[in-house]
Enzyme design. Structure first.
Site, PDB file in Angstrom:
ATOM      1  N   MET A  45      -8.286   4.310   8.499  1.00 41.38           N
ATOM      2  CA  MET A  45      -7.652   2.962   8.572  1.00 41.38           C
ATOM      3  C   MET A  45      -7.132   2.405   9.632  1.00 41.38           C
ATOM      4  SD  MET A  45      -6.673   3.608   4.399  1.00 41.38           S
ATOM      5  CE  MET A  45      -7.725   2.731   2.583  1.00 41.38           C
ATOM      6  N   ARG A  80     -16.923  17.880  13.382  1.00 48.60           N
ATOM      7  CA  ARG A  80     -17.549  18.397  14.223  1.00 48.60           C
ATOM      8  C   ARG A  80     -18.237  19.358  14.076  1.00 48.60           C
ATOM      9  NH1 ARG A  80     -16.599  18.636  19.286  1.00 48.60           N
ATOM     10  NH2 ARG A  80     -14.907  16.358  19.999  1.00 48.60           N
ATOM     11  N   ARG A 100       1.151  -5.748  -6.061  1.00 47.80           N
ATOM     12  CA  ARG A 100       1.398  -6.920  -5.549  1.00 47.80           C
ATOM     13  C   ARG A 100       1.199  -7.205  -5.746  1.00 47.80           C
ATOM     14  NH1 ARG A 100      -2.651  -3.036  -2.089  1.00 47.80           N
ATOM     15  NH2 ARG A 100      -1.990  -3.133  -0.036  1.00 47.80           N
ATOM     16  N   THR A 153       3.892   3.111   5.867  1.00 48.24           N
ATOM     17  CA  THR A 153       2.888   2.834   5.709  1.00 48.24           C
ATOM     18  C   THR A 153       2.429   3.267   6.299  1.00 48.24           C
ATOM     19  OG1 THR A 153       1.186   1.173   6.466  1.00 48.24           O
ATOM     20  CG2 THR A 153       3.476   0.760   7.541  1.00 48.24           C
ATOM     21  N   VAL A 199      16.927   7.917   0.596  1.00 45.28           N
ATOM     22  CA  VAL A 199      17.730   6.991   0.055  1.00 45.28           C
ATOM     23  C   VAL A 199      18.868   6.783  -1.966  1.00 45.28           C
ATOM     24  CG1 VAL A 199      17.556   4.344  -1.691  1.00 45.28           C
ATOM     25  CG2 VAL A 199      16.383   5.332   0.516  1.00 45.28           C
ATOM     26  N   VAL A 200      18.781   7.557  -2.838  1.00 49.58           N
ATOM     27  CA  VAL A 200      18.994   8.055  -3.941  1.00 49.58           C
ATOM     28  C   VAL A 200      20.093   8.769  -3.544  1.00 49.58           C
ATOM     29  CG1 VAL A 200      18.990   8.492  -5.722  1.00 49.58           C
ATOM     30  CG2 VAL A 200      17.356   7.047  -5.565  1.00 49.58           C
ATOM     31  N   ARG A 201      20.129   9.970  -2.735  1.00 51.76           N
ATOM     32  CA  ARG A 201      20.952  11.013  -2.396  1.00 51.76           C
ATOM     33  C   ARG A 201      21.871  10.476  -2.199  1.00 51.76           C
ATOM     34  NH1 ARG A 201      18.316  15.973  -3.811  1.00 51.76           N
ATOM     35  NH2 ARG A 201      18.151  15.786  -5.939  1.00 51.76           N
ATOM     36  N   GLY A 253       0.598  -1.391  -0.021  1.00 49.27           N
ATOM     37  CA  GLY A 253       0.060   0.112  -0.188  1.00 49.27           C
ATOM     38  C   GLY A 253       1.178   1.451   0.156  1.00 49.27           C
ATOM     39  N   ASP A 307       1.987   0.486  12.060  1.00 51.23           N
ATOM     40  CA  ASP A 307       1.659  -1.134  12.101  1.00 51.23           C
ATOM     41  C   ASP A 307       3.051  -2.055  12.319  1.00 51.23           C
ATOM     42  OD1 ASP A 307       1.904  -1.151   9.610  1.00 51.23           O
ATOM     43  OD2 ASP A 307      -0.229  -2.162   9.707  1.00 51.23           O
ATOM     44  N   GLN A 354      -6.709   9.368   2.651  1.00 51.75           N
ATOM     45  CA  GLN A 354      -5.943   9.275   3.739  1.00 51.75           C
ATOM     46  C   GLN A 354      -4.437   8.371   3.327  1.00 51.75           C
ATOM     47  OE1 GLN A 354      -8.096   6.897   7.881  1.00 51.75           O
ATOM     48  NE2 GLN A 354      -8.669   6.817   5.998  1.00 51.75           N
ATOM     49  N   ASP A 382      -0.068   3.094   8.332  1.00 49.24           N
ATOM     50  CA  ASP A 382      -1.422   2.831   9.554  1.00 49.24           C
ATOM     51  C   ASP A 382      -0.589   2.324  11.098  1.00 49.24           C
ATOM     52  OD1 ASP A 382      -3.213   1.933   7.779  1.00 49.24           O
ATOM     53  OD2 ASP A 382      -3.162  -0.278   7.902  1.00 49.24           O
ATOM     54  N   ARG A 387      -5.915  -1.519   9.915  1.00 51.55           N
ATOM     55  CA  ARG A 387      -6.822  -2.824   9.709  1.00 51.55           C
ATOM     56  C   ARG A 387      -5.910  -3.396  11.169  1.00 51.55           C
ATOM     57  NH1 ARG A 387      -8.926  -5.742   5.380  1.00 51.55           N
ATOM     58  NH2 ARG A 387      -8.981  -3.323   4.469  1.00 51.55           N
ATOM     59  N   GLY A 419       5.036  -1.854   4.346  1.00 48.63           N
ATOM     60  CA  GLY A 419       4.828  -2.108   5.322  1.00 48.63           C
ATOM     61  C   GLY A 419       5.051  -3.906   5.362  1.00 48.63           C
ATOM     62  N   ASP A 420       4.614  -4.843   6.508  1.00 51.17           N
ATOM     63  CA  ASP A 420       4.575  -5.661   6.588  1.00 51.17           C
ATOM     64  C   ASP A 420       4.877  -7.245   5.423  1.00 51.17           C
ATOM     65  OD1 ASP A 420       2.414  -6.379   6.560  1.00 51.17           O
ATOM     66  OD2 ASP A 420       2.104  -6.660   8.899  1.00 51.17           O
TER      67      ASP A 420
END
Ligand code: ADP
Length: 317
Positions: free
Chosen positions: A168, A153, A71, A124, A22-24, A10, A128, A250, A126, A170, A101-102
């Site tokens: 979001m 609100r 993916r 990510t 990373v590149v620089r 994601g 997580d 998000q 999340d 999960r 992510g994981d």
């Protein structure tokens, strides 16, 4: 060194800032750096291009990822990973930095087990990945969620409504927990708290009877059909109730300064670690210090959200 970098799984705001760092950092080290398009899928297909400084100009503040993400569930199979390794060998790439992510971490771990030097950078929304206190993208997603909840609100108060807002997250309730606290939500429901529907309905009815003009309920995705829940709240509590699913908004937007800073730090740190010969690890920040953890350990860590904050909610909501 000849190093590859990819984004996978994601997408999250700050992926571009991470690629840039990373590149620089690699170029400053006189390494050669290769962008791999569309995650592990692009790696298997050989979508690899050498990057110069200019290739990562003007991307620091942009959402999304210039490398694209995709993916590839088949990456689970060794035969497919062997195709990826062939592409790395063909391009003489000896190390791979995997941003995601994981799921992305699992792919990086499997490659590491097959002899490729890999580093995982947590990116990510999340939050997580427990080996880092914060993941790149979380701060931006939190800002987006807070902005939306503040707006809801306003209108909830005008109309004396209850607003249920699904955010979001999960596996990890941080987005709901943090945004709920920051926006003064009356109820925060995450996979850690679980949904006690009877109690929620009763509390909302009591609130309404006590004359409170509105109620904000922030809930993590996948815990309820929020439209159905809104109907039940309306039938039971006396509040008019509306559900809003924030969804993919998000995932987008310009990264916050916090995410950009984290991207810069973790991007450079990854290159440093490769040069120290440390691989098969996930980078992160713990107590604001840079830290690495073997990917296997990082994946096994408990990623439930902050207990102290959960207790805080009970006192101030
Ligand atoms: P995220 O990195 O955001 O958690 P995914 O779970 O979709 O996203 O994983 C991203 C990619 O990582 C997958 O499409 C797949 O290519 C790779 N991946 C995920 N799980 C595994 C696994 N068990 N073995 C090998 N590769 C995996």
């Amino acid at each position: 060194m000849r190093i590859g970098v990819l984004t996978s799984g994601g997408d999250a705001p700050g992926m571009n800032a991470t690629i840039r760092a990373v590149v620089r950092a690699a170029l400053a080290n006189k390494d050669q750096i290769f962008g791999i398009y569309d995650g592990y899928k692009g790696l298997v297909e050989g979508k690899i291009q050498e990057f110069t400084r200019k290739d990562v100009s003007e991307i620091l503040n942009k959402g999304g990822t210039i490398l694209g993400t995709a993916r590839l569930p088949e990456f689970e199979y060794e035969s497919v990973r062997k195709l990826a390794i062939k592409q790395l060998q063909k391009n003489d790439i000896e190390a791979l930095i995997c941003i995601g992510g994981d799921g992305t971490y699992t792919g990086a771990l499997r490659l590491h087990e097959m002899g490729i030097k890999t580093i995982g950078i947590p990116c990510t929304i999340d939050n997580d990945i427990a080996s880092s206190e914060y993941t790149i993208g979380f701060s931006t997603a939190l800002n987006t969620a807070c902005d939306a909840i503040d707006r809801l609100r306003d209108t909830s108060s005008s109309h004396q409504r209850c607003s249920i807002i699904e955010v979001m997250g999960r596996e990890c309730g941080d987005l709901a927990l943090y945004s709920g606290i920051c926006c003064g939500a009356e109820y925060i429901i995450t996979n850690e708290t679980g949904l006690d529907k009877d109690r929620l309905l009763k509390d909302l009815k009591d609130n309404r009877l006590a004359g409170r003009r509105h109620a904000i309920v922030v809930i993590s995705e996948n815990l309820a059909d929020v439209y159905q829940l809104a109907k039940e709240v309306e039938d039971y509590s006396g509040y008019e109730c509306r559900a809003t699913i924030l969804g993919y908004v998000q995932r987008g937007g310009a990264p916050t300064p916090e995410d950009r800073l984290l991207a810069a730090r973790l991007g450079k740190y990854s290159i440093d670690l490769l040069h120290e010969g440390i691989t098969g690890v996930a980078v992160g920040v713990v107590k604001n210090e840079l830290q690495y953890t073997p990917i296997e350990e990082a994946l096994a860590m408990n990623n439930s959200s902050n207990e102290e904050l959960h207790k805080l909610v009970q006192k101030i909501s």
